[in-house]
Each structure stands twice: as C-alpha cells, then as structure tokens.
Motif scaffolding. Structure first.
Motif, PDB file in Angstrom:
ATOM      1  N   TYR A 160       1.895   2.893   7.975  1.00 18.18           N
ATOM      2  CA  TYR A 160       1.832   1.451   7.753  1.00 18.18           C
ATOM      3  C   TYR A 160       2.107   1.122   6.288  1.00 18.18           C
ATOM      4  CZ  TYR A 160      -0.021  -3.230   7.193  1.00 18.18           C
ATOM      5  OH  TYR A 160      -0.149  -4.554   6.863  1.00 18.18           O
ATOM      6  N   TYR A 161       1.422   1.818   5.387  1.00 21.42           N
ATOM      7  CA  TYR A 161       1.630   1.542   3.961  1.00 21.42           C
ATOM      8  C   TYR A 161       3.030   1.954   3.499  1.00 21.42           C
ATOM      9  CZ  TYR A 161      -3.200   0.131   3.387  1.00 21.42           C
ATOM     10  OH  TYR A 161      -4.392  -0.537   3.476  1.00 21.42           O
ATOM     11  N   THR A 162       3.619   2.951   4.128  1.00 17.22           N
ATOM     12  CA  THR A 162       4.995   3.325   3.817  1.00 17.22           C
ATOM     13  C   THR A 162       5.939   2.202   4.213  1.00 17.22           C
ATOM     14  OG1 THR A 162       4.492   5.658   4.131  1.00 17.22           O
ATOM     15  CG2 THR A 162       6.809   5.033   4.216  1.00 17.22           C
ATOM     16  N   PHE A 163       5.731   1.648   5.412  1.00 14.50           N
ATOM     17  CA  PHE A 163       6.554   0.529   5.874  1.00 14.50           C
ATOM     18  C   PHE A 163       6.421  -0.665   4.937  1.00 14.50           C
ATOM     19  CE2 PHE A 163       6.505  -3.551   8.158  1.00 14.50           C
ATOM     20  CZ  PHE A 163       7.833  -3.615   8.541  1.00 14.50           C
ATOM     21  N   VAL A 164       5.197  -1.048   4.629  1.00  9.38           N
ATOM     22  CA  VAL A 164       4.959  -2.204   3.750  1.00  9.38           C
ATOM     23  C   VAL A 164       5.528  -1.939   2.356  1.00  9.38           C
ATOM     24  CG1 VAL A 164       3.155  -3.575   2.620  1.00  9.38           C
ATOM     25  CG2 VAL A 164       2.963  -3.013   5.037  1.00  9.38           C
ATOM     26  N   GLY A 165       5.316  -0.731   1.835  1.00  9.69           N
ATOM     27  CA  GLY A 165       5.842  -0.384   0.514  1.00  9.69           C
ATOM     28  C   GLY A 165       7.359  -0.411   0.475  1.00  9.69           C
ATOM     29  N   MET A 166       7.998   0.104   1.532  1.00  9.33           N
ATOM     30  CA  MET A 166       9.467   0.081   1.589  1.00  9.33           C
ATOM     31  C   MET A 166       9.975  -1.351   1.603  1.00  9.33           C
ATOM     32  SD  MET A 166      10.458   3.225   4.211  1.00  9.33           S
ATOM     33  CE  MET A 166      11.146   2.034   5.299  1.00  9.33           C
ATOM     34  N   TYR A 167       9.325  -2.196   2.415  1.00  6.74           N
ATOM     35  CA  TYR A 167       9.759  -3.582   2.484  1.00  6.74           C
ATOM     36  C   TYR A 167       9.628  -4.280   1.127  1.00  6.74           C
ATOM     37  CZ  TYR A 167       9.928  -8.529   3.279  1.00  6.74           C
ATOM     38  OH  TYR A 167      10.247  -9.849   3.175  1.00  6.74           O
ATOM     39  N   PHE A 168       8.454  -4.139   0.496  1.00  2.17           N
ATOM     40  CA  PHE A 168       8.255  -4.814  -0.786  1.00  2.17           C
ATOM     41  C   PHE A 168       9.172  -4.263  -1.866  1.00  2.17           C
ATOM     42  CE2 PHE A 168       4.160  -6.333   0.991  1.00  2.17           C
ATOM     43  CZ  PHE A 168       4.400  -7.684   0.802  1.00  2.17           C
TER      44      PHE A 168
END
Length: 177
Positions: A160-168
């Motif tokens: 989840y944090y990888t997805f959010v970090g990639m998006y940001f």
C-alpha cells in the motif's frame, strides 16, 4: 522558433493577429479534458487496517472501455503531442543553428560555434527534462487502467505504501517540471 528559423520573415504576424483564438483553443481543450474528471470522478470510502480512507477515482459505465480510451486520449494530448512538437521544433532550431555561419574572422566563428553548442545542449535538455518529468505519471495512469492488478492490489502495508509513494513521487516530479 520564428526568431531563430525565420528571423527576417513576418510569418509570426498570423500568430500575432490570432493569438486570442490560439489561447481560447488551448483553454477550451484543457477545460474539456479536465471537466471530464470533474464529472466522472467519485470519492469512495474504503477501510484499510483499522481506519477509513477515501479513494477518489474515475467511475465509468460498467463494462465499458471508456476509462481506457480517455486515458489513452489524455496520454496522447498531454504527452505524445507535446513531445512530437518539442522534438520537431527544437530539431529545426538546432539544424538552423548548425547550418548558419557568421561572416568574419576565425575568432568570431569560434566564439559563435561555442555559443551554438550551448544553445543546442539547452534545447536538448528542455526536451529530455520534459520527458523525464512527465513520463512517470503518464505511465502510472496507463498502468492503473490497463494493468490494475499490478498497481491496485495492496494486500500488505508495504504494498500500500509503495503504491501511494509511487503515485506521489510521479505526481510531484511532474508538478516540479
């Protein structure tokens, strides 16, 4: 472009007399693309762990390919078209600079050649930076629609944090440009 490729022609007079039209077309196109997001997007609550979060995403007609089509159109208008225009215009400018020779002695020629190289490097840098800054968010958007199982399946906190970090990161680098 006109100052370098056609310095003595009055070819920019069309743009001067139609600048309001050009600006209106740009704003109307941008508004049309952006208003689609306003009409189609919805905020949906979801539970992650023990807290409720909200996900704002495009909600298209079930089973339709409109989301994919819209994403491809946005990709073409906001990335492919500008890349083609930048590459074409800057290549023409670079070729014009390379072919142009100033009259004068060797010292003037050498000084002009070094400035010409600096300008060509700067033009190349502008194109490369545009591609580096905007390609990640464009690819991210395409992946969300064409390969959602790769991107949207966050089963663990790390995913989840990888997805959010990639998006940001992708969004930040495009806005930094």
């Amino acid at each position: 472009y006109f100052a370098i490729v056609h310095p003595l022609r009055s070819s920019i007079s069309w743009f001067k007399s139609h600048r309001t039209l050009v600006i209106c077309v740009i704003w109307i196109t941008g508004t049309a693309i952006g208003s689609t997001q306003l009409l189609i997007s919805e905020s949906k609550p979801f539970k992650y762990g023990d807290q409720w979060l909200y996900d704002c995403r495009e909600i298209w007609v079930q089973g339709s390919q409109l989301g994919k089509l819209y994403t491809v159109i946005v990709f073409c208008i906001t990335f492919i078209l500008p890349m083609i225009v930048l590459c074409l215009v800057y290549t023409l400018m670079g070729c014009t600079l390379i072919r142009h020779h100033l009259p004068g002695n060797e010292t003037i020629q050498h000084r002009f050649a070094s400035r010409r190289i600096k300008v060509i490097k700067m033009l190349s840098t502008v194109v490369v930076m545009f591609a580096i800054c905007w390609l990640p968010i464009q690819i991210f958007g395409l992946l969300v629609w064409f390969y959602p199982s790769w991107i949207l399946n966050a089963e663990t906190t790390l995913q989840y944090y990888t997805f959010v970090g990639m998006y940001f990161f992708c969004h930040w680098i495009s806005m930094a440009h």
